[in-house]
Design a protein around this motif. Structure first.
Motif: not given
Lengths: 150, 150
Positions: A8, A12, A15, A38, A109, A121, A128, A132, B1-9
């Motif tokens: 993770i 992170s 990216l 945001r 992504n 996915i 995830l 979180k 496509m669904k996002d994973i970046l935000r939750n990974i961060g």
DNA sequence: TCCTTTTTGTTGCAAATGCAACATAATTTA
DNA sequence: TAAATTATGTTGCATTTGCAACAAAAAGGA
């Protein structure tokens, strides 16, 4: 128990540093894009809430916000119902930058998810989300000085 | 496509800041524990490789290593077969700290994975491994100045 | 062999980061 | 209502972070 922390963190950081390099073109300083995104998506938020959602230190958030305002990308307005709160809004310039950030993020992504099926996915996104939620509580507590026992 | 970046961060930042706060007890500065763990597990590594594995900037890694050495937790030895390389080893003190880091990390990992079944954890670990591999290439390229097209 | 490129490491400098410590408005409690 | 507590925001200061820019050893090419 198998470990997810290390990967993770690696994902992170990777990216994030890619984004920070690519957003220099937009004159966005390191770390700023997350806040701007945001605020564009949730205009009227306050700093404190933003920090909590992003899990970034309150004071770091305060300064990032200050810089975004200095650079004309957002504006702070005192909440008429609560003098203590300062509501955050994107400026026209901030909104103009937003799609570029999204496009970059979507590309990263897509690269990250290469070779995964739609089902995979979906599963990853769901897991995830749960991770979180699991970690959010501890983060808040530890940031407020609570000491975890383990 | 669904996002994973935000939750990974978000997950990464949360776990990282918890660790950094908890490791102040060990007199470990922000960010240092990741390096020390890897050096303990892979004694004889060089900085450059460490930075690449962790996906942390080369110069940031160099300074973190310098601090770890200054604080007596690791030691650099010039590679006898290659004067340019400096091999990294933990000191006895560094090795003594290692189990505390692992224990904290395992706790955070357990909290993060609360409520997930063994199968779900296996799936998550596998998917994250693939994501990491997917992103590694881009990270290296972008860090070296290559411009991505998207 | 000599020249070029790559690899590994360092430092200057400007900036972000984050803990303390504070200020003030709002809310809760007695 | 008054006092205590909480929520939100800011600033001082020390530190980490990371892009440029450099140095030197090693590897590759002609």
């Amino acid at each position: 128990m198998k470990d997810i922390l290390r990967n993770i963190g690696i994902i992170s950081r990777a990216l994030d540093s890619i984004s920070n390099i690519e957003f220099k073109e937009l004159d966005l300083a390191k770390g700023q894009f997350v806040y701007l995104v945001r605020i564009c998506e949730n205009p009227g938020m306050i700093q404190e809430k933003l920090a909590e959602i992003l899990k970034i230190d309150r004071t770091t958030t305060a300064r990032a916000i200050k810089n975004l305002e200095k650079n004309g990308l957002i504006i702070k307005k005192t909440d008429p119902n609560n003098q203590k709160n300062k509501l955050l809004f994107p400026t026209a310039e901030g909104q103009a930058i937003y799609p570029f950030i999204i496009r970059e993020n979507e590309h990263s992504n897509a690269v990250a998810l290469q070779g995964l099926t739609e089902e995979e996915i979906d599963v990853l996104v769901g897991l995830l989300e749960r991770v979180k939620d699991n970690i959010s509580h501890d983060w808040l507590r530890v940031k407020k000085g609570y000491k975890r026992e383990y």
